[in-house]
Design a protein around this motif. Sequence first.
Motif, PDB file in Angstrom:
ATOM      1  N   ALA A  11     -18.737 -61.503 -16.646  1.00  0.00           N
ATOM      2  CA  ALA A  11     -18.487 -61.655 -15.211  1.00  0.00           C
ATOM      3  C   ALA A  11     -18.895 -63.034 -14.700  1.00  0.00           C
ATOM      4  CB  ALA A  11     -19.228 -60.573 -14.433  1.00  0.00           C
ATOM      5  N   GLN A  12     -19.748 -63.731 -15.438  1.00  0.00           N
ATOM      6  CA  GLN A  12     -20.189 -65.059 -15.014  1.00  0.00           C
ATOM      7  C   GLN A  12     -19.272 -66.171 -15.505  1.00  0.00           C
ATOM      8  OE1 GLN A  12     -24.429 -65.854 -15.248  1.00  0.00           O
ATOM      9  NE2 GLN A  12     -24.882 -63.667 -15.462  1.00  0.00           N
ATOM     10  N   LEU A  13     -18.215 -65.806 -16.223  1.00  0.00           N
ATOM     11  CA  LEU A  13     -17.249 -66.797 -16.681  1.00  0.00           C
ATOM     12  C   LEU A  13     -16.450 -67.320 -15.495  1.00  0.00           C
ATOM     13  CD1 LEU A  13     -16.249 -68.040 -19.366  1.00  0.00           C
ATOM     14  CD2 LEU A  13     -14.534 -66.226 -19.453  1.00  0.00           C
ATOM     15  N   ALA A  14     -16.203 -68.617 -15.480  1.00  0.00           N
ATOM     16  CA  ALA A  14     -15.480 -69.231 -14.369  1.00  0.00           C
ATOM     17  C   ALA A  14     -14.040 -68.717 -14.309  1.00  0.00           C
ATOM     18  CB  ALA A  14     -15.489 -70.753 -14.531  1.00  0.00           C
ATOM     19  N   ASP A  15     -13.432 -68.843 -13.130  1.00  0.00           N
ATOM     20  CA  ASP A  15     -12.043 -68.422 -12.955  1.00  0.00           C
ATOM     21  C   ASP A  15     -11.153 -69.117 -13.985  1.00  0.00           C
ATOM     22  OD1 ASP A  15     -12.777 -66.879 -10.821  1.00  0.00           O
ATOM     23  OD2 ASP A  15     -12.128 -68.299  -9.282  1.00  0.00           O
ATOM     24  N   GLY A  16     -10.308 -68.332 -14.604  1.00  0.00           N
ATOM     25  CA  GLY A  16      -9.406 -68.878 -15.620  1.00  0.00           C
ATOM     26  C   GLY A  16     -10.034 -68.991 -16.985  1.00  0.00           C
ATOM     27  N   GLY A  17     -11.346 -68.756 -17.060  1.00  0.00           N
ATOM     28  CA  GLY A  17     -12.038 -68.927 -18.342  1.00  0.00           C
ATOM     29  C   GLY A  17     -11.669 -67.878 -19.366  1.00  0.00           C
ATOM     30  N   LEU A  18     -11.395 -66.657 -18.894  1.00  0.00           N
ATOM     31  CA  LEU A  18     -11.061 -65.591 -19.833  1.00  0.00           C
ATOM     32  C   LEU A  18      -9.761 -65.896 -20.563  1.00  0.00           C
ATOM     33  CD1 LEU A  18     -11.522 -62.837 -21.093  1.00  0.00           C
ATOM     34  CD2 LEU A  18     -10.431 -61.797 -19.096  1.00  0.00           C
ATOM     35  N   GLU A  19      -8.744 -66.311 -19.833  1.00  0.00           N
ATOM     36  CA  GLU A  19      -7.463 -66.612 -20.489  1.00  0.00           C
ATOM     37  C   GLU A  19      -7.597 -67.788 -21.448  1.00  0.00           C
ATOM     38  OE1 GLU A  19      -4.923 -64.627 -20.411  1.00  0.00           O
ATOM     39  OE2 GLU A  19      -6.108 -63.351 -19.080  1.00  0.00           O
ATOM     40  N   LYS A  20      -8.418 -68.770 -21.076  1.00  0.00           N
ATOM     41  CA  LYS A  20      -8.650 -69.901 -21.987  1.00  0.00           C
ATOM     42  C   LYS A  20      -9.340 -69.441 -23.260  1.00  0.00           C
ATOM     43  CE  LYS A  20      -8.955 -73.446 -18.374  1.00  0.00           C
ATOM     44  NZ  LYS A  20      -9.850 -74.420 -17.667  1.00  0.00           N
ATOM     45  N   ARG A  21     -10.297 -68.532 -23.116  1.00  0.00           N
ATOM     46  CA  ARG A  21     -11.007 -68.023 -24.291  1.00  0.00           C
ATOM     47  C   ARG A  21     -10.068 -67.224 -25.193  1.00  0.00           C
ATOM     48  NH1 ARG A  21     -16.568 -65.495 -23.028  1.00  0.00           N
ATOM     49  NH2 ARG A  21     -16.870 -67.733 -22.657  1.00  0.00           N
ATOM     50  N   ILE A  22      -9.264 -66.402 -24.582  1.00  0.00           N
ATOM     51  CA  ILE A  22      -8.310 -65.604 -25.345  1.00  0.00           C
ATOM     52  C   ILE A  22      -7.391 -66.507 -26.157  1.00  0.00           C
ATOM     53  CG2 ILE A  22      -6.257 -64.138 -25.061  1.00  0.00           C
ATOM     54  CD1 ILE A  22      -7.807 -62.754 -22.760  1.00  0.00           C
ATOM     55  N   GLU A  23      -6.971 -67.599 -25.544  1.00  0.00           N
ATOM     56  CA  GLU A  23      -6.094 -68.533 -26.253  1.00  0.00           C
ATOM     57  C   GLU A  23      -6.845 -69.279 -27.352  1.00  0.00           C
ATOM     58  OE1 GLU A  23      -3.222 -72.415 -25.336  1.00  0.00           O
ATOM     59  OE2 GLU A  23      -4.280 -71.410 -23.700  1.00  0.00           O
ATOM     60  N   SER A  24      -8.034 -69.804 -27.023  1.00  0.00           N
ATOM     61  CA  SER A  24      -8.755 -70.631 -27.997  1.00  0.00           C
ATOM     62  C   SER A  24      -9.273 -69.814 -29.175  1.00  0.00           C
ATOM     63  CB  SER A  24      -9.924 -71.359 -27.320  1.00  0.00           C
ATOM     64  OG  SER A  24     -10.914 -70.441 -26.875  1.00  0.00           O
ATOM     65  N   GLU A  25      -9.609 -68.547 -28.932  1.00  0.00           N
ATOM     66  CA  GLU A  25     -10.141 -67.691 -29.994  1.00  0.00           C
ATOM     67  C   GLU A  25      -9.054 -66.871 -30.694  1.00  0.00           C
ATOM     68  OE1 GLU A  25     -12.985 -67.817 -31.231  1.00  0.00           O
ATOM     69  OE2 GLU A  25     -14.260 -68.772 -29.717  1.00  0.00           O
ATOM     70  N   ARG A  26      -7.813 -67.094 -30.301  1.00  0.00           N
ATOM     71  CA  ARG A  26      -6.667 -66.409 -30.929  1.00  0.00           C
ATOM     72  C   ARG A  26      -6.837 -64.884 -30.860  1.00  0.00           C
ATOM     73  NH1 ARG A  26      -8.764 -69.960 -34.021  1.00  0.00           N
ATOM     74  NH2 ARG A  26      -9.450 -68.440 -35.595  1.00  0.00           N
ATOM     75  N   VAL A  27      -7.228 -64.433 -29.666  1.00  0.00           N
ATOM     76  CA  VAL A  27      -7.453 -63.006 -29.450  1.00  0.00           C
ATOM     77  C   VAL A  27      -6.115 -62.264 -29.469  1.00  0.00           C
ATOM     78  CG1 VAL A  27      -8.157 -61.320 -27.692  1.00  0.00           C
ATOM     79  CG2 VAL A  27      -9.604 -63.303 -28.182  1.00  0.00           C
TER      80      VAL A  27
END
Length: 250
Positions: free
Chosen positions: A229-245
């Motif tokens: 929940a403390q991840l910045a706005d847009g951070g989740l989608e960036k993580r999903i992309e960078s970690e190849r989720v």
Amino acid sequence: MNASDRTPADLLRSALAADPGRPLITFYDDATGERVELSVATFANWVAKTANLLQGDLAAAPGDRLALLLPAHWQSAVWLMACHSVGVTVESGGDPAAADLVVTGPDTLEEARACTGERVALALRPLGGRFPQPPAGFVDYAVEVPGQGDRFVPFSPVDPDAPALAVDGAELSAAELVTRARAEAAALGLDAGARLLSARAYDTWAGLASGLYAPLASGGSVVLCRNLAQLADGGLEKRIESERVTQRAL
């Protein structure tokens, strides 16, 4: 994975034999900015060291019960698998007063003091750091585990039909845990190479399954996120992309 695997420790051995270098757990703590990636081999080494600490220094044996008072964290996953390697029953969020041993994080130290057996504390600091000041009455995990052996052999073989995990008011044997992990992997659509992002807590079967057991049983891996929940706005989608989720469990 190997269809003959009947315990979580079997699942880890099969993963190690299949591809020791692939990622197994990628951990994020969005309150501290920590990111840790553990390959199957690195994770198995931590498990072996922790199992040696548990069986040797702490004198834990099959049939003992360990109250695990830890959040979703890569070190929590290590402790779960170490207990499964020794044959100790893990009670996720269990009552320390009724347990033979307790493993706690820094936020539940007072609650953990109710255990009359061995008490282990984890600082949960980045890079597995120790407490600046060791808490009285507790073994500091980060101090004790580095010197443990890199190879673990249980004094007694783990019984697949013996209790392995207590969670959600139910108790699972090692074999039942493996069966449920495989079913959960199928329900989540996991297969070899899948990358599951999980932000679920470790105090329910759903959280434990997505955060460890299902990826392990499927030959996949988990991106384990604490304080998402403390991840910045847009951070989740960036993580999903960078970690190849490939899948999510939020």
